[in-house]
Scaffold this active site. Structure first.
Site, PDB file in Angstrom:
ATOM      1  N   GLU A 296     -15.931  18.294   6.081  1.00 57.36           N
ATOM      2  CA  GLU A 296     -17.305  18.353   5.580  1.00 57.36           C
ATOM      3  C   GLU A 296     -18.231  19.173   6.477  1.00 57.36           C
ATOM      4  OE1 GLU A 296     -15.439  15.631   5.658  1.00 57.36           O
ATOM      5  OE2 GLU A 296     -15.521  14.655   3.698  1.00 57.36           O
TER       6      GLU A 296
ATOM      7  N   LYS B 152     -23.064   5.488  -6.545  1.00 57.38           N
ATOM      8  CA  LYS B 152     -22.000   5.834  -7.488  1.00 57.38           C
ATOM      9  C   LYS B 152     -22.296   5.384  -8.916  1.00 57.38           C
ATOM     10  CE  LYS B 152     -17.045   5.632  -8.194  1.00 57.38           C
ATOM     11  NZ  LYS B 152     -15.733   5.243  -7.681  1.00 57.38           N
TER      12      LYS B 152
ATOM     13  N   MET C  73     -19.474  30.331  28.577  1.00 55.51           N
ATOM     14  CA  MET C  73     -20.876  30.023  28.841  1.00 55.51           C
ATOM     15  C   MET C  73     -21.008  28.853  29.820  1.00 55.51           C
ATOM     16  SD  MET C  73     -23.842  31.015  28.362  1.00 55.51           S
ATOM     17  CE  MET C  73     -24.357  31.937  26.937  1.00 55.51           C
TER      18      MET C  73
ATOM     19  N   PHE D 171     -17.279  -0.890   1.460  1.00 53.23           N
ATOM     20  CA  PHE D 171     -16.314   0.122   1.860  1.00 53.23           C
ATOM     21  C   PHE D 171     -16.981   1.507   1.883  1.00 53.23           C
ATOM     22  CE2 PHE D 171     -12.958   3.233   0.621  1.00 53.23           C
ATOM     23  CZ  PHE D 171     -12.294   3.214   1.835  1.00 53.23           C
ATOM     24  N   GLN D 172     -16.817   2.198   2.971  1.00 48.91           N
ATOM     25  CA  GLN D 172     -17.390   3.536   3.177  1.00 48.91           C
ATOM     26  C   GLN D 172     -18.890   3.590   2.963  1.00 48.91           C
ATOM     27  OE1 GLN D 172     -14.836   6.361   1.028  1.00 48.91           O
ATOM     28  NE2 GLN D 172     -13.631   6.535   2.908  1.00 48.91           N
TER      29      GLN D 172
END
Ligand SMILES: Cc1cc2nc3c(=O)[nH]c(=O)nc-3n(C[C@H](O)[C@H](O)[C@H](O)COP(=O)(O)OP(=O)(O)OC[C@H]3O[C@@H](n4cnc5c(N)ncnc54)[C@H](O)[C@@H]3O)c2cc1C
Ligand SMILES: Cc1ncc(C[n+]2csc(CCOP(=O)(O)OP(=O)(O)O)c2C)c(N)n1
Ligand SMILES: [Mg+2]
Lengths: 572, 163
Positions: A50, A162, A479, A112-113
């Site tokens: 993602e 959802k 760097m 959940f999630q």
């Protein structure tokens, strides 16, 4: 027309003219994915992480000026997107992120999630919305695009439970043509009185500097900036985010300013008497030590965000407004008067500037034994006629692009400046290439950065995006190593990149072309070869000088006039 | 310097946390914060008491204005305004102290709302100074519990903070 939530989203995206949506599926967005299944108007790009989706959408947005669109699932999908959202936020990039959420009746139950996506993203978005009904979804999408793309742009998250996308549940769809938000009314036009005052000051300058930034790119005002600057013949410097807003090969351009800016730009800042800041936000990488910032200057500042004005540096003539409009008005006023800065003063100032330039602060030691990273960037510039879209990751290689690839056009230089996100370069290049399939897209990266989103090589294969990856492989987090060399007595704590993969084989296993270049004599030739492969992604692993540093540099706590030049230069 | 900032914002869930989050994320100081819906149910009004240098206050106001849900705001300290806070205080009140506490309450125009053999609950309305003075007068040893609402404020005259 009666539509389910998933269909509402797709129809709304169509109305917004969205070409691509960068996403990754999961439970909370499965209804939306089902709606995406049999339609072709919005193309879904399946990334491999993602974070990649957000950077790809971001790259797309930076290159096109349109909002990038992302779709992720709840929980880990949303948290993986956070780095990319914060990256876009810091650089004011318009983006709309749709995240799935657990069903509305489960919110708050540690389902959940479930994560509090609104809470987690709140500090790094321009705004976010938790959709509270299917009926309000279309209007929320409209508002999200409106907020993301107007005023000072930024990412906007829409968190959608959802149950509001359930296929069987439909509502009449009527996409609003306009939005009214009484609480959101960005200023567009600069105050005429302030503009007049600014022009008076600008025309009375003896040692003027134009300091322009990302706002000129974001506001599509390069044309106005160029006209304004040429009319005045004042030296122009750009921030890292502003590069390309004024043609870098123009003799009036004195280079980037700030920590790794040019000696002449920074000395000009220190000595100027009128500073004209346009769409730039006085970032700490730019100002150096505030105590000694532009000690002699009266400052004009044009910015669309009132909060950018006098945040770090108190300014004398603030103008809140859209940079294109304000510059347009300034140009009119300047054209309408014969008054100009005193010619002798300006000549003296330019002579001073040319004196600083003669230090040649960007010269570097050439070598025919080891590949100099700067030389690679110059070769890339030649090989692409200076006209490529170039993305980068974060580190020395990023600074070398800024210094050695003069951009003449806006929206060509695509990098993470504000957050400095390693892992940005490759997915961003994917987004840019999708926006402009026929253009040359280069990703300049380091062996450390590239490994942060390397999985997107797979996405690039799937969608046939022939990005050219230039890896300046110094086997160091260069760097970090440089800072350790300067400030930690060369104690190179955990900055050495051990156990590196064979990038050629790695690239090949992803189905692309890999090249390793170790000899300085092969640089140009191999670039020709790679760029000739128009429809292939080529990963070019340049084995470069390990301990090269980025010069010049303003170290922490120092002012513009205290730049550290390359050691041999300083002796000269 | 101490500033009292009144903010009208959309009465939406999450709007308050944006304001609170702004203060914590940017390290601004909050002395008190009150919030309630207004006569217009779509709007809430927040009163924030904060302090900082002129530069910090300027940024606070700009950053608040930048929040998408903020409709309008005003720095009441810049204009002539009325500031009020309500305090409920439970004090020990025994023997001769009972009379003394009652006398103080009258002087400060407070009201005794609850009485037991050993305690009073007193309501007092006023600005910050008055409330602090009352607490000082009661003396720290007698205070059992102090509840302050935080300040609310309104401008004097006809000028109103409204949509
Ligand atoms: C390793 C590293 C080193 C760096 N070194 C340097 C360096 O040496 N020099 C340097 O410059 N940067 C450097 N940066 C980048 C730095 O961190 C900042 O990101 C950058 O300086 C900010 O650029 P900017 O001021 O142009 O602002 P941006 O972040 O581009 O912000 C744009 C400004 O314009 C305004 N704006 C937006 N749209 C409009 C519009 N339409 N009209 C008017 N105003 C508008 C915004 O409100 C904002 O204030 C470095 C970054 C990294 C990661
Ligand atoms: C996600 C993330 N983690 C850490 C950093 C800190 N950081 C900045 S530059 C850098 C090293 C980058 O190394 P490399 O990609 O090899 O580039 P080089 O500097 O060698 O060109 C690191 C670790 C960062 N910017 N981003
Ligand atoms: Mg490296």
């Amino acid at each position: 027309m009666e539509l389910s939530g998933g269909e509402v989203l797709i129809e709304a995206l169509k109305e917004e003219g969205v070409e691509y949506i960068f996403g990754y599926p999961g439970g909370a967005v499965l209804h939306i994915y089902d709606a995406l299944y049999e339609q072709n108007s919005v193309k879904h790009i399946l990334v491999r992480h993602e974070q990649g989706a957000t950077h790809a959408a971001d790259g797309y947005a930076r290159a096109t000026g349109k909002a990038g669109v992302v779709l992720v699932t709840s929980g880990p999908g949303a948290t993986n997107a956070v780095t990319g959202i914060a990256t876009a936020f810091m650089d004011s990039i318009p983006m709309v992120i749709i995240s799935g959420q657990v069903q509305s009746r489960f919110i708050g139950s540690d389902a959940f999630q479930e994560v509090d996506c609104i809470g987690i993203t709140r500090p790094c978005v321009k705004h976010n919305f938790l959709v509270d009904s299917l009926e309000s979804f279309a209007e929320t999408i409209k508002k999200a695009f409106h907020v993301a793309t107007t005023g000072r742009p930024g990412p906007v998250v829409i968190d959608i439970p959802k149950d509001f996308t359930t296929p069987g549940i439909k509502v009449p769809f009527d996409y609003p043509k306009t939005v009214e938000m009484r609480s959101y009314t960005p200023a567009l036009e600069g105050h005429p009185g302030q503009i007049r005052k600014a022009v008076d000051l600008i025309l009375s300058a003896r040692r003027p500097m134009i300091y322009s930034g990302g706002g000129v790119v974001l506001g599509d005002a390069s044309e106005q900036l160029t006209k304004f600057s040429r009319l005045l013949n004042y030296p122009v410097t750009n921030t890292l985010m502003g590069l390309g807003a004024f043609p870098s090969t123009d003799p009036q351009f004195v280079g980037m300013l700030g920590m790794h800016g040019t000696y002449e730009a920074n000395m000009g800042m220190h000595d100027c008497d009128v500073l004209i800041a346009i769409g730039a936000r006085f970032d700490d990488r730019v100002t150096g030590e505030l105590e000694s910032f532009c000690p002699h200057a009266k400052i004009v500042h044009v910015d669309i965000d009132p909060a950018s004005i006098s945040k770090n540096v108190k300014v004398d003539v603030p103008i809140v407004g859209n940079v294109a409009q304000v510059l347009g008005e300034m140009i009119k006023l300047i054209e309408a008067t014969d008054k100009r800065a005193d010619e002798d003063d300006l000549n003296d100032w330019w002579a001073q500037m040319r004196g600083w330039q003669s230090k040649e602060c960007l010269s570097y030691d050439q070598s025919d034994e080891v590949i100099k990273p700067q030389a690679v960037i110059e070769a890339v510039w030649r090989a692409t006629n200076g006209d490529a879209y170039v993305t980068s990751d974060v580190g020395q290689h990023q600074m070398w692009v800024a210094q050695y690839y003069p951009f003449d056009k806006p929206r060509r230089w695509i990098n993470s400046g504000g957050l400095g996100t390693m892992g940005f370069g490759l997915p961003a290049a994917l987004g840019v290439q999708l926006a402009f399939p026929d253009e040359t897209v280069v990703c300049v990266t380091g062996e450390a950065s590239i490994q942060m989103c390397i999985q997107e090589l797979s996405t690039c294969l799937q969608y046939g995006t022939p990005v050219k990856i230039i890896c300046l492989n110094n086997r160091y987090m260069g760097m970090v190593r440089q800072w350790q060399e300067f400030s930690y007595e060369k104690r190179y704590s955990h900055s050495y990149m051990d156990a590196l993969p064979d990038f050629v084989k790695l690239t090949e296993s992803y189905g692309h072309v890999g090249m390793r270049i170790e000899n300085p004599a092969d640089v140009d030739k191999s670039l020709q070869e790679a760029f000739a492969m128009k429809d292939r992604l080529v990963f070019m692993d340049f084995v470069t000088d390990q301990t090269e540093n980025v010069y010049p540099m303003i170290e922490a706590g120092k002012g513009h006039h205290e730049m550290r030049l390359k050691p041999s230069r300083e002796l000269a | 310097m101490r500033h009292v900032i009144a903010v009208l914002l959309e009465n939406e869930s999450g709007a308050l946390s944006r304001v609170a989050g702004l203060f914590s994320a940017r390290g601004y100081n909050i002395e008190s914060l009150t919030v309630a819906p207004t006569n217009d149910p779509t709007l809430s009004r927040i009163t924030i008491v904060t302090s900082g240098t002129e530069r910090v206050i300027e940024q606070i106001i700009k950053q608040l204005n930048k929040l998408v849900e903020v409709v309008r705001l005003t720095d009441l300290s810049e204009i002539s305004c009325i500031e009020r806070e309500i305090m409920l205080v439970k004090v020990r009140a025994v023997e001769s102290g009972r009379e003394e506490v009652k006398r103080l309450t009258d002087i400060f125009r407070g009201r005794i709302l609850d009485v037991t053999d050993t305690s009073y609950v007193i309501e007092l309305t006023g600005d910050d100074q008055k409330i602090t003075a009352f607490l000082d007068a009661l003396g720290p040893d007698n205070l059992l519990e102090v509840v302050r609402s935080g300040a609310t404020g309104i401008a004097r005259g006809e000028k109103a903070l409204k949509v």
